[in-house]
Design an enzyme around this catalytic site. Structure first.
Site, mmCIF file in Angstrom:
data_model
loop_
_atom_site.group_PDB
_atom_site.id
_atom_site.type_symbol
_atom_site.label_atom_id
_atom_site.label_comp_id
_atom_site.label_asym_id
_atom_site.label_seq_id
_atom_site.Cartn_x
_atom_site.Cartn_y
_atom_site.Cartn_z
ATOM 1 N N LYS A 262 0.835 -1.201 0.000
ATOM 2 C CA LYS A 262 0.000 0.000 0.000
ATOM 3 C C LYS A 262 0.872 1.255 0.000
ATOM 4 O O LYS A 262 0.546 2.249 -0.614
ATOM 5 C CB LYS A 262 -0.914 -0.031 1.227
ATOM 6 C CG LYS A 262 -1.736 1.237 1.388
ATOM 7 C CD LYS A 262 -2.884 1.013 2.333
ATOM 8 C CE LYS A 262 -3.414 2.291 2.949
ATOM 9 N NZ LYS A 262 -3.174 3.529 2.255
ATOM 10 N N ARG A 263 1.993 1.144 0.696
ATOM 11 C CA ARG A 263 2.897 2.292 0.771
ATOM 12 C C ARG A 263 3.417 2.726 -0.610
ATOM 13 O O ARG A 263 3.597 3.895 -0.873
ATOM 14 C CB ARG A 263 4.079 2.005 1.706
ATOM 15 C CG ARG A 263 3.995 2.819 2.984
ATOM 16 C CD ARG A 263 5.020 2.369 3.992
ATOM 17 N NE ARG A 263 4.746 1.013 4.431
ATOM 18 C CZ ARG A 263 5.641 0.036 4.460
ATOM 19 N NH1 ARG A 263 6.885 0.252 4.069
ATOM 20 N NH2 ARG A 263 5.309 -1.160 4.891
#
Ligand code: GLU
Length: 511
Positions: A262-263
């Site tokens: 997600k980062r």
């Protein structure tokens, strides 16, 4: 294929479905449809600690949005339900008992403290054939004591008894034969009395068997569990009907090594979830492909090619085509870089293929959001406007930037173009140009373009300056579709009003 194809997508409702999970669901679906088989959606919610409210509904909505249809599942029903694991406790209890009775599993009472002590005492401690004889379990304790503890409500787990010294074979349709030594496996916990629920491994195998799953198609992160699963099939006596394993390659970071996270999406500015997700606990919002303006067809096409190729360089393939062409032979073993810009490219392509009527419908909410009531315009008008600018857009929301002037007259004029194109003579020239344009049935390419341009030349006006000043007055800036097409759609009354307004507002810059 002699066996009926039955595949399952088996997510755990522990949060929003990750885009990698979506790809797994898609490949299962393509495979099922290609073989005229069934697609099962099973909710694996046995880990009560990690259950997240809303996650199951999110999964359903995401699959629906993408056109991944489910044949058997919680909402669809089916002959082998229930399809939610938390509703299958009795089934798991029975199966745990089967293994215990057959001596393939045993009961263990070791407390977390005792397990920690063992880990501290021995480096790389593993609960297995070498160590289990020194632990507190039904293999080392007298039957009466075991019974007394259970009757007294002492919490216990059931562990799978794995024999050492075996070579376990996993046949994977993408990776071929993978062999691992049983000694590196520990006696996995299959069931916990504390919550009367099985662990993932037991529930997963029992359900795949009972639901007659023919192919287990899942992410590569599950490959390490596969040898244990093979041993479980054997222990139950189901080796003959064991599903074929297919472990899909990982989705990798777009830039560099390692798994997509997600980062990476936050850092590089793209969603890693199909739909927007609001974390029920923190209220944090994660963006989604749908809300970011992607068409589901584009997302499907983009994902299909992350780990599979059709064998030639075809890129644009809608669901039907993917169903025809998909094959496990063309799935890659190595990870697929998540080239998110390609997703944008696919979206652009699919937007171009959309009929203008559909694009116009998608544009209406954008118009509303910008304070325009689409009902003030005919559908035909909106269709023509989007048709003229769609070549320039990657997302539906981009339409506003390119087509706003069809819906509101400019109130400002691009400064740099004013400086370049608007001279003290411009108002007089534009007024005369308007009077010419009004001589034709419409100010269109068909009626007015050729004669008007001919007259500009005849009068030896500077073509670029005059036409750009006209564009500046009508559009507000010096770009956009063909000027005579714009004027045809706006109509001469509107064009004249805009030109007059510009003449009143723009102060010519002395050259
Ligand atoms: N519940 C597992 C997951 O969340 C399923 C893995 C599998 O397909 O066996 O992905």
């Amino acid at each position: 294929m002699d066996r009926e194809v039955r595949v399952r997508f088996a997510p755990s409702p522990t949060g929003p479905l990750h885009i990698g999970g979506v790809r797994t669901a898609l490949y299962n679906y393509l495979f099922a449809r290609q073989h005229g088989g069934k697609m099962i959606l099973r909710i694996e919610d046995t880990d009560s600690q990690r259950f997240v409210p809303g996650a199951e509904a999110y999964i359903n909505e995401a699959l629906k949005w993408l056109g991944i249809e489910i044949d058997e599942g919680v909402s669809e029903g089916g002959p082998y339900g229930p399809y939610k694991q938390s509703e299958r406790r009795d089934i798991y209890r029975q199966h745990v008992k089967m293994l215990l009775d057959a001596g393939k599993a045993y009961i263990a009472f070791d407390t977390p403290e005792e397990l920690n002590a063992a880990r501290e005492a021995t480096a790389n401690f593993q609960y297995d054939s070498h160590t289990r004889s020194a632990m507190r379990n039904s293999l080392t304790m007298p039957d009466e004591e075991v019974k007394a503890l259970i009757d007294g409500g002492t919490p216990y787990v059931v562990r799978f008894k794995i024999d050492g010294g075996r070579a376990v074979e996993v046949n994977d349709l993408i990776r071929g034969k993978v062999v691992i030594k049983s000694d590196i496996l520990d006696d996995k916990v299959l069931y916990k009395s504390a919550d009367d629920l099985p662990t993932y491994h037991l529930a997963n195998i029992v359900d795949d068997h009972l639901m007659k799953v023919s192919h287990v198609i899942r992410g590569e992160e599950w490959l390490p569990s596969a040898p244990l699963h093979v041993l479980l099939y054997e222990a139950f006596g189901w080796a003959d009907t064991m599903p074929q394993f297919v472990h899909l390659p990982l989705l990798l970071k777009p830039d560099g090594k390692g798994k997509l996270s997600k980062r990476d999406g936050d850092r590089l500015g793209f969603p890693v979830f199909p739909l927007l997700w609001t974390d029920p606990e923190t209220g944090n919002i994660s963006r989604g492909y749908r809300e970011d303006g992607y068409l589901p067809q584009a997302v499907v096409n983009f994902l299909a090619l992350l780990g599979w190729n059709p064998g030639d360089d075809t890129e644009i393939m809608a669901m039907e085509e993917l169903i025809k062409r998909f094959s496990l032979e063309h799935c890659s073993r190595s990870g697929a870089k998540f080239a998110y810009e390609k997703g944008t490219w696919f979206n652009h392509q699919y937007l171009q293929m959309l009929p203008d009527e559909e694009l116009a419908e998608l544009f209406k909410p954008v118009l509303r959001a910008n304070g325009i009531n689409p009902d003030d315009f005919s559908n035909e008008y909106i269709c023509k406007a989007v048709g003229m600018v769609k070549g320039r857009i990657n997302f539906v929301s981009d339409l506003w930037q390119h087509a706003a002037f069809f819906f509101v007259a400019p109130s400002e004029y691009e400064e740099k173009s004013v400086r370049k194109r608007w001279t003290p003579e411009t108002p007089a020239l534009l007024s005369e140009l308007i009077s010419w344009l009004k001589e034709y049935p419409t100010p269109s390419a068909a009626d007015a373009e050729q004669p008007v341009l001919a007259r500009i030349k005849e009068r030896q006006w500077h073509m670029g300056n005059v036409m750009n000043a006209l564009r500046l007055a009508v559009v507000g800036e010096c770009k956009g579709p063909h000027m005579f097409d714009i004027m045809e759609l706006l109509g001469m009354t509107e064009v004249e009003q805009r030109v007059n307004a510009a003449i009143n507002r723009i102060k010519p810059v002395e050259q």
